[in-house]
Design a protein around this motif. Structure first.
Motif, PDB file in Angstrom:
ATOM      1  N   VAL A  79      31.495  88.050 -67.219  1.00  0.00           N
ATOM      2  CA  VAL A  79      31.356  86.625 -66.904  1.00  0.00           C
ATOM      3  C   VAL A  79      31.064  86.433 -65.422  1.00  0.00           C
ATOM      4  N   THR A  80      31.767  87.166 -64.558  1.00  0.00           N
ATOM      5  CA  THR A  80      31.528  87.007 -63.115  1.00  0.00           C
ATOM      6  C   THR A  80      30.132  87.468 -62.716  1.00  0.00           C
ATOM      7  N   LEU A  81      29.535  88.343 -63.515  1.00  0.00           N
ATOM      8  CA  LEU A  81      28.173  88.811 -63.250  1.00  0.00           C
ATOM      9  C   LEU A  81      27.113  87.892 -63.860  1.00  0.00           C
ATOM     10  N   GLY A  82      27.560  86.810 -64.510  1.00  0.00           N
ATOM     11  CA  GLY A  82      26.633  85.843 -65.072  1.00  0.00           C
ATOM     12  C   GLY A  82      26.235  86.104 -66.513  1.00  0.00           C
ATOM     13  N   VAL A  83      26.907  87.029 -67.164  1.00  0.00           N
ATOM     14  CA  VAL A  83      26.586  87.386 -68.548  1.00  0.00           C
ATOM     15  C   VAL A  83      27.403  86.515 -69.503  1.00  0.00           C
ATOM     16  N   PRO A  84      26.760  85.860 -70.467  1.00  0.00           N
ATOM     17  CA  PRO A  84      27.544  85.135 -71.466  1.00  0.00           C
ATOM     18  C   PRO A  84      28.300  86.124 -72.354  1.00  0.00           C
ATOM     19  N   VAL A  85      29.517  85.762 -72.737  1.00  0.00           N
ATOM     20  CA  VAL A  85      30.332  86.633 -73.579  1.00  0.00           C
ATOM     21  C   VAL A  85      30.795  85.887 -74.823  1.00  0.00           C
ATOM     22  N   LEU A  86      31.002  86.674 -75.882  1.00  0.00           N
ATOM     23  CA  LEU A  86      31.551  86.181 -77.136  1.00  0.00           C
ATOM     24  C   LEU A  86      32.879  86.868 -77.365  1.00  0.00           C
ATOM     25  N   LEU A  87      33.931  86.091 -77.475  1.00  0.00           N
ATOM     26  CA  LEU A  87      35.261  86.642 -77.696  1.00  0.00           C
ATOM     27  C   LEU A  87      35.640  86.408 -79.153  1.00  0.00           C
ATOM     28  N   ASP A  88      35.481  87.453 -79.941  1.00  0.00           N
ATOM     29  CA  ASP A  88      35.748  87.421 -81.378  1.00  0.00           C
ATOM     30  C   ASP A  88      37.174  87.908 -81.596  1.00  0.00           C
ATOM     31  N   HIS A  89      38.112  86.980 -81.373  1.00  0.00           N
ATOM     32  CA  HIS A  89      39.519  87.358 -81.415  1.00  0.00           C
ATOM     33  C   HIS A  89      40.362  86.429 -82.296  1.00  0.00           C
TER      34      HIS A  89
END
Length: 168
Positions: A79-89
């Motif tokens: 996230v800090t590098l600008g990458v969108p993330v998906l948290l499948d939790h």
């Protein structure tokens, strides 16, 4: 840009999936991963890769915490590098969602909560079908029953705290 200087980066968006076992989180996460060009973090996949399909029940909580700790270090960095993330939790509890909102705020990252809900009978059917797939983290019927009371659906008051998308 001069060497040694970091470019200004806009944090990546956090997409978190909220739903109980068998609600379709991983299926949706795989779809969104492709559509959004996001980095997907699926705890069940990490558990099976590291500890097999059926980790010992008495060790499961410790093993799961390890996986979540390593995943968190990776997704927050992305996230800090600008990458969108998906948290499948699943984010089953209000406390877990509050913690996620606080993390998103601290990272300066926008947060979308994707809410999935299906009737328990359908969720059980999906879990039973998934248990037959190679590499799936096994979920016994009694585990489903044990965890069901721990699930806290998103409340209307809480919904106003972040961007929410509901899925059938």
């Amino acid at each position: 840009m001069k060497m040694g200087l970091m470019p200004d980066r806009t944090p990546g968006r956090i997409h978190a999936l909220h739903g109980f076992i068998g609600s379709g989180k991983t299926t949706l996460a795989r779809t969104l991963e492709q559509e959004l060009g996001a980095l997907r973090f699926t705890s069940d996949e990490w558990m099976t890769a590291l500890y097999g399909q059926d980790p010992p029940a008495d060790e499961f909580p410790v093993l799961f915490r390890r996986v979540m700790t390593v995943m968190e270090a990776q997704w927050t960095r992305a996230v800090t590098l600008g990458v969108p993330v998906l948290l499948d939790h699943g984010f089953w509890t209000r406390a877990a969602r509050d913690e996620l909102r606080a993390q998103a705020s601290a990272l300066g990252a926008p947060l979308t909560l994707h809410v999935l809900a299906v009737p328990d009978a359908e969720a059980r059917r999906r879990v039973q079908a998934r248990n037959l797939q190679p590499g799936a983290l096994l979920i016994a019927d009694d585990t489903f029953d044990l965890f069901r009371p721990r699930f806290e659906p998103l409340t209307p008051a809480e919904e106003a705290l972040q961007d929410v998308t509901r899925w059938p």
